[in-house]
Design a protein around this motif. Structure first.
Motif, mmCIF file in Angstrom:
data_model
loop_
_atom_site.group_PDB
_atom_site.id
_atom_site.type_symbol
_atom_site.label_atom_id
_atom_site.label_comp_id
_atom_site.label_asym_id
_atom_site.label_seq_id
_atom_site.Cartn_x
_atom_site.Cartn_y
_atom_site.Cartn_z
ATOM 1 N N LYS A 117 6.716 26.653 62.238
ATOM 2 C CA LYS A 117 5.556 26.044 62.887
ATOM 3 C C LYS A 117 5.302 24.617 62.409
ATOM 4 O O LYS A 117 4.633 23.841 63.089
ATOM 5 C CB LYS A 117 4.313 26.900 62.652
ATOM 6 C CG LYS A 117 4.392 28.279 63.291
ATOM 7 C CD LYS A 117 3.144 29.089 63.012
ATOM 8 C CE LYS A 117 3.232 30.465 63.644
ATOM 9 N NZ LYS A 117 2.013 31.279 63.348
ATOM 10 N N SER A 118 5.798 24.278 61.227
ATOM 11 C CA SER A 118 5.541 22.941 60.669
ATOM 12 C C SER A 118 6.738 22.486 59.861
ATOM 13 O O SER A 118 7.556 23.309 59.404
ATOM 14 C CB SER A 118 4.297 22.967 59.774
ATOM 15 O OG SER A 118 4.541 23.765 58.624
ATOM 16 N N ILE A 119 6.835 21.168 59.667
ATOM 17 C CA ILE A 119 7.931 20.643 58.845
ATOM 18 C C ILE A 119 7.769 21.093 57.396
ATOM 19 O O ILE A 119 8.753 21.250 56.674
ATOM 20 C CB ILE A 119 8.024 19.111 58.943
ATOM 21 C CG1 ILE A 119 6.695 18.431 58.576
ATOM 22 C CG2 ILE A 119 8.496 18.673 60.316
ATOM 23 C CD1 ILE A 119 6.778 16.907 58.551
ATOM 24 N N GLN A 120 6.522 21.314 56.948
ATOM 25 C CA GLN A 120 6.293 21.811 55.589
ATOM 26 C C GLN A 120 6.943 23.184 55.410
ATOM 27 O O GLN A 120 7.620 23.446 54.411
ATOM 28 C CB GLN A 120 4.791 21.899 55.289
ATOM 29 C CG GLN A 120 4.090 20.564 55.172
ATOM 30 C CD GLN A 120 3.462 20.120 56.473
ATOM 31 O OE1 GLN A 120 4.029 20.338 57.544
ATOM 32 N NE2 GLN A 120 2.292 19.493 56.390
ATOM 33 N N GLU A 121 6.724 24.059 56.399
ATOM 34 C CA GLU A 121 7.291 25.409 56.328
ATOM 35 C C GLU A 121 8.810 25.359 56.363
ATOM 36 O O GLU A 121 9.496 26.079 55.619
ATOM 37 C CB GLU A 121 6.754 26.243 57.495
ATOM 38 C CG GLU A 121 7.223 27.695 57.488
ATOM 39 C CD GLU A 121 6.752 28.459 58.715
ATOM 40 O OE1 GLU A 121 7.218 29.604 58.902
ATOM 41 O OE2 GLU A 121 5.930 27.920 59.491
ATOM 42 N N SER A 122 9.357 24.511 57.225
ATOM 43 C CA SER A 122 10.808 24.364 57.337
ATOM 44 C C SER A 122 11.402 23.881 56.021
ATOM 45 O O SER A 122 12.384 24.450 55.515
ATOM 46 C CB SER A 122 11.145 23.377 58.457
ATOM 47 O OG SER A 122 12.493 22.993 58.391
ATOM 48 N N PHE A 123 10.818 22.842 55.462
ATOM 49 C CA PHE A 123 11.326 22.246 54.225
ATOM 50 C C PHE A 123 11.264 23.256 53.077
ATOM 51 O O PHE A 123 12.232 23.468 52.341
ATOM 52 C CB PHE A 123 10.499 20.998 53.893
ATOM 53 C CG PHE A 123 11.039 20.167 52.768
ATOM 54 C CD1 PHE A 123 12.190 19.418 52.926
ATOM 55 C CD2 PHE A 123 10.388 20.117 51.536
ATOM 56 C CE1 PHE A 123 12.689 18.637 51.892
ATOM 57 C CE2 PHE A 123 10.868 19.350 50.501
ATOM 58 C CZ PHE A 123 12.020 18.602 50.682
ATOM 59 N N ARG A 124 10.116 23.904 52.930
ATOM 60 C CA ARG A 124 9.901 24.848 51.824
ATOM 61 C C ARG A 124 10.855 26.039 51.913
ATOM 62 O O ARG A 124 11.556 26.381 50.951
ATOM 63 C CB ARG A 124 8.452 25.339 51.844
ATOM 64 C CG ARG A 124 8.086 26.270 50.689
ATOM 65 C CD ARG A 124 6.694 26.851 50.876
ATOM 66 N NE ARG A 124 5.673 25.814 50.991
ATOM 67 C CZ ARG A 124 5.011 25.534 52.106
ATOM 68 N NH1 ARG A 124 5.262 26.229 53.216
ATOM 69 N NH2 ARG A 124 4.099 24.593 52.131
ATOM 70 N N ASN A 125 10.908 26.690 53.073
ATOM 71 C CA ASN A 125 11.738 27.890 53.221
ATOM 72 C C ASN A 125 13.229 27.582 53.132
ATOM 73 O O ASN A 125 14.000 28.355 52.558
ATOM 74 C CB ASN A 125 11.436 28.578 54.559
ATOM 75 C CG ASN A 125 10.052 29.187 54.590
ATOM 76 O OD1 ASN A 125 9.343 29.197 53.584
ATOM 77 N ND2 ASN A 125 9.653 29.706 55.742
ATOM 78 N N SER A 126 13.627 26.437 53.703
ATOM 79 C CA SER A 126 15.046 26.069 53.687
ATOM 80 C C SER A 126 15.520 25.789 52.267
ATOM 81 O O SER A 126 16.614 26.212 51.867
ATOM 82 C CB SER A 126 15.288 24.850 54.578
ATOM 83 O OG SER A 126 14.942 25.118 55.912
ATOM 84 N N LEU A 127 14.699 25.099 51.491
ATOM 85 C CA LEU A 127 15.081 24.791 50.110
ATOM 86 C C LEU A 127 15.070 26.032 49.229
ATOM 87 O O LEU A 127 15.899 26.166 48.317
ATOM 88 C CB LEU A 127 14.162 23.713 49.529
ATOM 89 C CG LEU A 127 14.717 22.283 49.621
ATOM 90 C CD1 LEU A 127 14.898 21.862 51.068
ATOM 91 C CD2 LEU A 127 13.820 21.302 48.894
ATOM 92 N N ASN A 128 14.129 26.942 49.488
ATOM 93 C CA ASN A 128 14.093 28.183 48.709
ATOM 94 C C ASN A 128 15.386 28.981 48.890
ATOM 95 O O ASN A 128 15.895 29.586 47.941
ATOM 96 C CB ASN A 128 12.891 29.035 49.111
ATOM 97 C CG ASN A 128 11.593 28.515 48.502
ATOM 98 O OD1 ASN A 128 11.613 27.857 47.464
ATOM 99 N ND2 ASN A 128 10.470 28.811 49.139
ATOM 100 N N LYS A 129 15.930 28.988 50.104
ATOM 101 C CA LYS A 129 17.181 29.709 50.354
ATOM 102 C C LYS A 129 18.352 29.066 49.606
ATOM 103 O O LYS A 129 19.158 29.753 48.979
ATOM 104 C CB LYS A 129 17.478 29.732 51.863
ATOM 105 C CG LYS A 129 16.643 30.731 52.644
ATOM 106 C CD LYS A 129 17.157 30.904 54.066
ATOM 107 C CE LYS A 129 16.865 29.684 54.911
ATOM 108 N NZ LYS A 129 17.238 29.890 56.344
ATOM 109 N N ILE A 130 18.424 27.737 49.673
ATOM 110 C CA ILE A 130 19.535 27.022 49.040
ATOM 111 C C ILE A 130 19.461 27.123 47.519
ATOM 112 O O ILE A 130 20.480 27.161 46.822
ATOM 113 C CB ILE A 130 19.530 25.541 49.482
ATOM 114 C CG1 ILE A 130 19.681 25.435 51.002
ATOM 115 C CG2 ILE A 130 20.661 24.765 48.810
ATOM 116 C CD1 ILE A 130 19.412 24.041 51.537
ATOM 117 N N SER A 131 18.244 27.162 46.992
ATOM 118 C CA SER A 131 18.052 27.111 45.530
ATOM 119 C C SER A 131 18.506 28.385 44.824
ATOM 120 O O SER A 131 18.630 28.397 43.595
ATOM 121 C CB SER A 131 16.581 26.853 45.211
ATOM 122 O OG SER A 131 15.776 27.959 45.565
#
Length: 657
Positions: free
Chosen positions: A533-547
């Motif tokens: 729904k937001s770029i914040q959600e995209s950024f946060r969730n995407s980085l959590n997966k990669i980390s």
């Protein structure tokens, strides 16, 4: 051959030039530009020019069967060149004083193209976008429209003369065909080649030709419409269409295109139906509008360099009234002492042409000299010239010699090394990638960069361009998904993310609250193409997966500047105490630490919310903001050519790995 004077046409010119000036003044009300469509005033001028020039040509052809090209071009020379040359001559010393060497060279090139009636091509091929922020700092950018008109003046009389001689009965067919083809080209070009479409005559010809069509009908009937009801209604409707088009024109509207039609139709309504007995004709024939219309050419010529030099010298904000009064005064002087005498038939043409030719020779010589000497770089100290070198992100290139910045394929160095480092972000990250590469290769790591302007890492989103309403060709979901596939396969790699989050989260460029203001609202936006729904959600969730399998380094916001750093340095240099010495102590260019904290609150909140044992954080403000600066921050502007502290930039790179 003269045509009957119509004061309401001068009034219409007044509407056009006022709209253009208000647009270029960038006046804001409640954080909005009420005159964001004011550049349409130029299109109104084109319709008027097409109508008047065709009226002159057809009247002479119908009366005599002949056409005097000599008299026609003499009138055009008297009308256009003296005032233009006057503005250029006066602008030249200000350009020498206030423009940095690269900008002075650009000014000289645009000047030479203006003299040869080709500045529209120059500004297109030099990559100058008309509505961009830096366009307001180009003193002669407005001459593109003069070049379009001059190209029309050169070509159209020849074409219409031969059509009249050999296809007299088909003139209207040729005019309508030309209008239709040009309008279709304009609409198509606005979708596919927006910059070229804006500047080139083939996309503007329809605006001139619709005026020509009006002139043709008038020449055939001997008068304009005699319908009394239409006389009372359509001029008012025409003015309403023009005003609505100017006020409600959106930045994403393509131009010129079908979106431009309302103001063009409105102009035609006024030209064809207005007269001294109806309200719009009376309004436009009033002393005020006629007076502005009479000096409209001088107003148009003078407003852009005056505004540009005022902005360059930081004199614009807060001095709009002074500049407005100055513009009116200098335009009246220009009209009374340059325009009118040059058009006075009592002065033989040779006495007008001779000084014009001498000024041409003088200006060509002077400006070729400026270009050959690179804007007189030798007049500046080494510390200033060193800061005008290539931006750091222009220095890093792949093995094929292509720049890594804005390269959607990215760049890789030292492939096959035991561990990989990825740098992902916008131009701020691109600004440090050249130095960071050296740090990475010293450790014998593989270095991969993927940096695109105004683009960090928002999988599932497209960056939408405000002018076209379409996704950006580089910063889009396709690019993000390609990156995501690469990064999700990585194990035990170092992945660095950073960029100007404050811009994307606030939708505003930076205002340092001290007079250093970037261009207001960030008019582009990210639109979801997924479940996010937001770029914040995209950024946060995407980085959590990669980390989960990699070390993530988050670069917190780097202090912004607000100032145009080369311009700021240039002003400091010009205002130095000893004008005859190259000795000059560079004072750090700083901004408020408190403003930085207020500006970055939401960015810190987003970055702090990304948690995990593999998350590492780098805080640039610890390097750039400290107590020794009395609660100030050394500015770091990736768009500028200057870095206040090169050592800090290197330290920032080394801290990341």
């Amino acid at each position: 051959m003269k045509i009957a004077y119509r004061p309401e046409i001068d009034g219409l010119r007044a509407i056009a030039v006022i709209a253009v000036i208000l647009y270029h003044a960038q006046i804001t009300i409640l954080d909005n530009l009420p005159f964001k469509g004011g550049f349409i005033g130029v299109d109104i001028f084109f319709v008027i020019s097409g109508y008047l020039i065709t009226s002159i040509i057809l009247k002479e052809l119908l009366a005599t069967g002949q056409f005097s090209f000599k008299n026609f071009y003499e009138r055009r020379v008297r009308r256009i060149l003296p005032a233009l040359l006057f503005v250029i001559i006066v602008s030249l010393p200000f350009a020498y004083m206030y423009l940095i060497p690269s900008s002075l060279v650009d000014f000289s090139k645009s000047l030479l193209y203006s003299l040869s009636f080709g500045s529209n091509f120059y500004f297109h091929f030099s990559g100058q976008e008309y509505a961009a922020e830096n366009s307001l700092l180009k003193p002669l950018l407005h001459t593109w429209s003069l070049s379009v008109e001059e190209q029309y003046y050169i070509l159209f009389p020849i074409i219409i003369f031969y059509i009249f001689r050999y296809f007299k009965e088909s003139i209207l067919i040729f005019l309508i065909a030309g209008f239709t083809v040009s309008l279709v080209l304009s609409e198509w070009g606005s979708r596919n080649y927006s910059s070229l479409n804006f500047y080139i005559i083939s996309s503007r010809a329809w605006e001139l030709l619709i005026g020509s069509i009006l002139a043709y009908f008038e020449s055939q009937s001997g008068s304009r419409s005699k319908n009394q009801k239409l006389y009372r209604i359509l001029p008012s409707l025409g003015l309403i269409l023009i005003i609505l088009n100017i006020v409600f024109f959106k930045l994403y509207f393509r131009h010129p295109s079908f979106y431009t039609l309302p103001s063009i139709i409105g102009t035609c309504f006024i030209i064809w139906f207005s007269n001294k007995d109806e309200i719009i004709g009376k309004l436009l024939s009033s002393k005020f509008f006629v007076g502005i219309g009479l000096i409209s050419y001088s107003l148009y010529l003078w407003h852009y360099p005056i505004f540009a030099f005022a902005r360059i010298n930081d004199f614009f904000k807060g001095n709009e009234l002074i500049l407005g009064l100055g513009l009116i005064i200098v335009s009246i002087v220009s009209y009374c002492f340059v325009e009118r005498p040059a058009r006075n038939k009592n002065y033989k043409f040779i006495f007008i042409l001779a000084p014009i030719l001498l000024l041409y020779v003088f200006l060509i010589f002077i400006n070729l000299n400026i270009i050959s000497k690179n804007g007189f770089k030798k007049n500046y100290p080494d510390w200033f010239l060193n800061n005008l070198n290539d931006k750091p992100y222009n220095l890093l290139k792949n093995s094929d010699g292509k720049q890594c910045f804005r390269n959607t394929e990215g760049c890789s160095f030292n492939k096959g090394a035991s561990r990989k480092v990825f740098l992902i972000g916008d131009s701020q990250m691109a600004a440090i990638m050249f130095d960071l590469k050296e740090q990475v290769l010293k450790r014998n790591y593989e270095f991969n960069v993927s940096t695109i302007g105004s683009c960090i890492y928002f999988p599932g989103f497209n960056r939408i361009l405000v002018k076209t309403g379409k996704p950006d060709k580089k910063c889009n979901n396709e690019y993000f998904l390609k990156l995501e596939k690469i990064l999700e396969k990585e194990k035990n790699s170092i992945i660095i993310f950073g960029g100007r989050l404050p811009v994307y989260l606030s939708n505003y460029w930076f205002d340092n609250k001290e007079g250093g203001i970037e261009d207001g609202k960030w008019n582009e936006t990210f639109v979801s193409n997924s479940s996010y729904k937001s770029i914040q959600e995209s950024f946060r969730n995407s980085l959590n997966k990669i980390s989960k399998f990699n070390q993530i380094i988050l670069i917190y916001p780097i202090p912004e500047t607000g100032w145009h750093i080369p311009k700021k340095l240039h002003q400091m240099w010009l205002k130095r105490d000893n004008k005859f010495s190259n000795e000059f102590v560079i004072e750090p260019i700083t901004t408020s630490y408190q403003v930085y904290k207020d500006r970055t609150k939401s960015s810190f909140s987003l970055l702090d919310s990304i948690e995990g044992k593999n998350i590492y954080r780098v805080y640039p403000h610890e390097l750039f903001c400290d107590n020794d600066l009395k609660n100030r921050c050394i500015t770091h502007d990736d768009k500028s050519l200057f870095y206040a502290d090169e050592e800090h930039t290197s330290i920032l790179g080394s801290k990341m790995i």
